[in-house]
Write an enzyme that holds these catalytic residues in place. Structure first.
Site, PDB file in Angstrom:
ATOM      1  N   HIS A   1       0.918  -0.844   0.140  1.00 32.20           N
ATOM      2  CA  HIS A   1       0.207   0.193   0.129  1.00 32.20           C
ATOM      3  C   HIS A   1       0.776   1.071  -0.226  1.00 32.20           C
ATOM      4  O   HIS A   1       1.309   1.577   0.794  1.00 32.20           O
ATOM      5  CB  HIS A   1      -1.207   0.138   1.214  1.00 32.20           C
ATOM      6  CG  HIS A   1      -2.413   1.105   1.066  1.00 32.20           C
ATOM      7  ND1 HIS A   1      -2.777   1.767   0.270  1.00 32.20           N
ATOM      8  CD2 HIS A   1      -2.253   2.309   2.295  1.00 32.20           C
ATOM      9  CE1 HIS A   1      -2.656   3.086   0.565  1.00 32.20           C
ATOM     10  NE2 HIS A   1      -3.141   2.967   1.777  1.00 32.20           N
TER      11      HIS A   1
ATOM     12  N   ASP B   1       0.881   5.153  -0.551  1.00 28.22           N
ATOM     13  CA  ASP B   1       1.526   6.106   0.042  1.00 28.22           C
ATOM     14  C   ASP B   1       2.123   7.108  -0.239  1.00 28.22           C
ATOM     15  O   ASP B   1       3.356   6.907   0.042  1.00 28.22           O
ATOM     16  CB  ASP B   1       0.661   6.365   1.908  1.00 28.22           C
ATOM     17  CG  ASP B   1       0.221   5.708   2.607  1.00 28.22           C
ATOM     18  OD1 ASP B   1      -1.351   5.662   1.870  1.00 28.22           O
ATOM     19  OD2 ASP B   1       0.064   4.753   2.877  1.00 28.22           O
TER      20      ASP B   1
ATOM     21  N   ASP C   1      -7.751   1.815   2.598  1.00 29.70           N
ATOM     22  CA  ASP C   1      -7.728   2.155   3.327  1.00 29.70           C
ATOM     23  C   ASP C   1      -8.212   3.317   2.887  1.00 29.70           C
ATOM     24  O   ASP C   1      -7.695   5.012   3.904  1.00 29.70           O
ATOM     25  CB  ASP C   1      -5.894   3.420   3.465  1.00 29.70           C
ATOM     26  CG  ASP C   1      -5.940   3.097   4.691  1.00 29.70           C
ATOM     27  OD1 ASP C   1      -6.762   3.375   6.155  1.00 29.70           O
ATOM     28  OD2 ASP C   1      -4.317   3.699   5.323  1.00 29.70           O
TER      29      ASP C   1
ATOM     30  N   HIS D   1      -5.402  10.012   0.480  1.00 30.88           N
ATOM     31  CA  HIS D   1      -5.954  10.699   1.836  1.00 30.88           C
ATOM     32  C   HIS D   1      -4.424  11.312   2.541  1.00 30.88           C
ATOM     33  O   HIS D   1      -5.782  12.302   3.067  1.00 30.88           O
ATOM     34  CB  HIS D   1      -6.631   9.218   1.687  1.00 30.88           C
ATOM     35  CG  HIS D   1      -6.108   8.277   2.814  1.00 30.88           C
ATOM     36  ND1 HIS D   1      -5.885   6.740   1.685  1.00 30.88           N
ATOM     37  CD2 HIS D   1      -4.873   8.330   3.380  1.00 30.88           C
ATOM     38  CE1 HIS D   1      -4.658   6.113   2.166  1.00 30.88           C
ATOM     39  NE2 HIS D   1      -4.554   6.238   2.839  1.00 30.88           N
TER      40      HIS D   1
END
Length: 913
Positions: free
Chosen positions: A14, A16, A126, A351
């Site tokens: 994941h 980010d 997420d 996000h």
């Protein structure tokens, strides 16, 4: 014999792009990860595949540093061993616009197709909750599933494990949108790292799998168990093939597969033998205690949300429709520039970025990206409006003399529009190329006579205006075929009300000389000021009290909204993710705080009053907060209060009422020098209602005023996009905003709408201590809202349309007196639709340049849409796939029935006029 259970292990990371480290530090780690992945895929056929987190931007980020490895990357993508798409980035769902979500899917597919085949996985690992129209959006993109980690009652990870009362019986569920669209939902019940770091050692593996198999079986509806082998910025597990071989030896009754999402879905569908729970609408974690929803990211670093609202509006609501209209006059549509501008903007949409919950370096870089994207949009707008203005016949203004100054006003919304705007015009230009010296040009320009002028439309009707002389100005042109052309000019600023400008069209005005002895620019209209602190138009009246609160009266119904505009301030000892008021603290308000009130504008088209409060606030939290942050005290359990030291916050509020306005415009400016606090504006409705409505992605969502029984957080703040609305039987109040994404309907007996204007905190939060001093948002801030009363139905009464128009800036362009092929007031594309249909976008389709138009049905009733003068219109979807041709209605117009809550995209050939 029962089929043995299967453990599907999916390798992923994941990613980010930026969060607790600045972007480039994460970037370096990404390059190292992909380097290792390519080497592993080449060396070990047993390492089957890797899911690239659903976002194609990872490929761009990697190849920016490793362009020489593109061929290797393409090879494994085309072999299906690296799986990419469907998104460009993994966006936040509630803080990005409807069209931004569509562009994200479109560009993700376009980029993925350059390498191979886009993955058809609705991936939201997420995301901080999911919007209700997501199932419809997925189906329109050819995706029949949604994988997500948040939104329904949590069952694992860092949230409390529930013992019952699940929103879904299993980790698999049916997710249904408001229109009835259904997708298979897969909840990461034990999070998207439940198959992380699988041991090779037999004893460790036995302990690991005994626990992991039980955890997954607790929630799974079939014997197909999903394990996510990776986590945030997780390097790939190089020894995974060996670890799976160990697992096979330990558990011969279980089939361990290095799998893909596609293979897992096929297996689940084949194994499903029982009914799944159906979850409807938004997934916002409402069936929880309310402390872990991360909803207050909607108010972290409000300045980012404001820049995002403007950036989205400039692209999707101004630049795209203007460029599409300009194409109809022969101007090329700059697909490449739009892709670049959207990508730059969307790099701020993950996000941890748009939510404002990263370290300060991240958000500094975001400001630059917002500026870059907006500058591209502004360049497209300038080029498009110039092309359109050149095509408009303005010769009618020539009869008023050679000094006529035409200006075109563009309405790029989907409804006819009236409103006040300000334009700048050059009353005289002198180019240096014509031999003027600086002294000569300055003298001639300054001597220009600006008196005796009126503002008229193409029919000769005078329009009231005010003019501010900006004096001598320097300017320049950048011709396509010549070197830059500097000039001196006399510039004026006109403010006036443009009336009934057609949807997706324009109306032309001109400042012309008059033979009258005195200018008649007031157009015989009376003042809207009715007292020392009151004003009104045909729809509304406003009275301001000594403490700066005001009463807004809807003249049609007689409904009065009292005590509007109180400011509320509380301490905030939480973090960028969640708000926490100090225990036992009473909120401070400006109620009964005497304000300075003065009239600052009194014209026939607008009246404005300024309200000034000088307010004493605590300077910060107590020093105990610093101790609690460093000790990683869970924020709901913190005990800090507020400091006894005080600072002054001066709030300057301007209330403006336009002659044709449906709402009261509110603009507040303040200089924040306090820390650790929250500032809100309160708007009591005094309406009896148990629910309210709020603008979300392609939806006016209805939400309860009371939270679920499990909710223990005293705050019930929630997300909004353009507006929130509380309505009773025969009255309602819509509060529109520009980039103020957090609101709460208070349980105070008055159904007060509270809109967060500022939240100042000093740490990131989550899994460690990351100080973020810039999240205190010290310095100047300006916020804008619009209060729109209506008769109880904001959709049918036009309040929602007015709120959507409030999001879109006016566009104008000075032009000359010249011939043209199109009329001074015109809308090339016209339609008829019921009041429930909201216009969303107009753009051109890459490849064909077909005009693509989108609407969505705001309500629960079927409505009709018919197009006028449309060229070969056809139905489409969000990926702009050409569908069936539209059939004609009884009047011979192409039309269709729009179902409740349906998102409708129509394409048509680009030669429409």
């Amino acid at each position: 014999m029962a089929k043995k259970r299967t453990a599907h292990i999916i390798s992923h990371t994941h990613w980010d792009r930026e969060w607790y480290l600045p972007y480039e530090k994460h970037h370096v780690r990404l390059v190292e990860l992909v380097d290792a992945l390519l080497d592993k895929l080449e060396e070990d056929p047993a390492y089957k595949s890797f899911y690239m987190d659903g976002q194609t931007i990872i490929l761009e980020d990697y190849l920016q540093v490793r362009p020489e490895r593109r061929e290797r990357l393409e090879k494994y993508i085309q072999e299906g061993r690296i799986i990419i798409g469907p998104w460009y980035i993994l966006q936040d769902a509630f803080l990005t616009s409807s069209e931004a979500n569509v562009r994200n899917m479109q560009i993700g597919h376009q980029d993925a197709l350059q390498y191979g085949t886009p993955s058809k996985i609705g991936y939201f690992p997420d995301t901080f909750g999911l919007t209700g129209q997501t199932p419809q959006l997925m189906l329109q993109a050819g995706i029949t599933n949604a994988f997500f980690g948040r939104g329904v009652k949590p069952t694992g990870f860092n949230n409390t494990v529930s013992d019952g009362g699940y929103e879904s019986s299993f980790s698999e569920l049916l997710w249904e949108g408001p229109d009835g669209s259904k997708v298979l939902g897969i909840l990461f019940a034990n999070w998207y790292s439940n198959g992380n770091e699988v041991p090779v050692d037999k004893q460790e593996a036995a302990d690991y799998w005994e626990r992991k198999l039980a955890d997954a079986e607790k929630y799974a509806s079939t014997n197909q168990l999903l394990y996510m082998n990776g986590c945030d910025h997780q390097p790939i597990q190089l020894d995974l093939p060996e670890a799976l071989e160990t697992a096979r030896q330990l558990y011969p009754d279980t089939e361990f597969i290095h799998s893909t999402f596609e293979d897992y879905l096929v297996a689940v569908n084949q194994s499903m033998d029982q009914a799944l729970s159906s979850v409807k609408g938004e997934l916002r974690s409402q069936r929880t205690d309310g402390w872990g929803t991360l909803v207050n990211t909607a108010s972290a670093r409000v300045y980012l949300k404001q820049m995002n609202q403007l950036g989205q509006a400039m692209l999707e609501k101004v630049a795209e429709p203007l460029a599409a209209l300009a194409k109809l006059t022969g101007q090329a549509y700059p697909h490449h520039l739009f892709t670049y501008a959207w990508k730059t903007l969307m790099q701020n949409h993950p996000h941890d970025s748009i939510c404002g919950c990263s370290v300060d370096e991240v958000h500094r870089e975001m400001v630059t990206r917002f500026d870059k994207s907006r500058h591209v949009a502004e360049s497209i707008i300038d080029s498009s409006k110039a092309a359109l203005s050149d095509a408009i016949d303005t010769t009618g203004f020539g009869q008023h003399g050679k000094d006529a100054l035409p200006v075109v006003v563009f309405n790029t919304t989907g409804w006819e529009r009236s409103g006040v705007l300000t334009v700048e015009l050059d009353a005289l230009r002198l180019y240096f190329r014509d031999g003027y010296t600086l002294e000569e040009a300055a003298r001639i320009v300054k001597e220009t006579d600006l008196s005796g002028r009126v503002l008229i439309d193409a029919e000769g009707t005078e329009t009231a205006y005010t003019m501010e002389d900006l004096g001598l100005q320097f300017g320049y042109d950048l011709p396509d075929d010549k070197f830059r052309q500097p000039y001196m000019c006399r510039r004026v600023k006109l403010t006036f009300e443009a009336g009934q400008v057609p949807a997706l069209g324009w109306k032309t005005y001109a400042l012309v000389k008059t033979d009258a002895t005195a200018p008649t620019n007031e157009a015989n209209r009376a003042s809207m000021v009715t007292g020392v602190a009151s004003m009104e138009n045909d729809r509304l009246s406003v009275t301001i009290a000594e403490d700066g609160t005001y009463t807004l009266t809807d003249k049609a119904s007689g409904t009065k909204y009292r005590d509007l505009g109180v400011y509320e301030n509380t301490g905030d000892i939480g973090n960028e993710y969640m708000y926490k008021q100090p225990n036992g603290e009473a909120a401070l308000t400006t109620k009964d705080l005497k304000a300075s009130i003065r009239l600052i504008e009194d014209t026939p088209f607008r009246a404005s009053f300024e309200i000034t409060h000088d307010w004493q606030l605590p300077a910060s939290a107590e020093s105990k907060l610093d101790e609690e942050q460093r000790e990683l005290i869970y924020y709901p359990e913190r005990k800090s209060g507020r400091s006894n030291e005080m600072v002054t916050m001066t709030i300057r509020t301007v209330l403006s009422l336009e002659h044709s306005g449906k709402g009261l415009n509110v603009k507040a400016t303040f200089n924040n020098q306090a820390k650790d606090h929250r500032l809100r504006a309160l708007f009591p409705t005094d309406l009896a209602a148990s629910t309210h409505r709020v603008d979300s992605m392609f939806e006016i969502a209805e939400r309860g005023n009371e939270p679920a029984p499990e909710w223990s957080n005293p705050s019930n703040a929630q997300h909004q996009q353009a507006f929130v609305d509380v309505s009773g039987v025969d009255a309602g109040l819509t509060v529109a905003n520009l980039g103020l994404n957090e609101y709460e309907v208070l349980r105070d007996g008055r159904n007060t709408i509270a809109v967060t204007l500022l939240r100042a905190v000093g740490e990131l939060g989550d899994w460690g201590y990351f100080p973020t001093p810039e999240a205190q948002c010290l310095g100047e801030s300006t916020v804008e809202l619009c209060l729109i009363p209506h008769g109880g139905n904001g959709m049918n009464g036009g309040a929602y349309a007015a709120a959507y128009q409030f999001q879109v800036p006016w566009t104008s362009s000075q032009t000359g007196v010249h011939e043209g092929a199109v009329a001074p007031a015109h809308a090339p594309i016209r339609w008829e639709a019921g009041s429930g249909l909201a216009f969303s976008s107009m753009k051109l389709k890459p490849g064909s340049d077909d005009v693509m138009l989108r609407w969505f049905n705001m309500g629960a009733n079927e409505t009709a849409l018919s197009l006028h003068n449309a060229s070969s219109p056809y139905s489409s979807d969000i990926l702009e796939t050409q569908g069936a041709a539209l059939e004609a209605n009884g009047s011979g117009q192409p039309s269709l029935k729009v179902q409740p809550y349906q998102i409708v995209t129509i394409g048509m050939a680009a030669n429409a006029k």
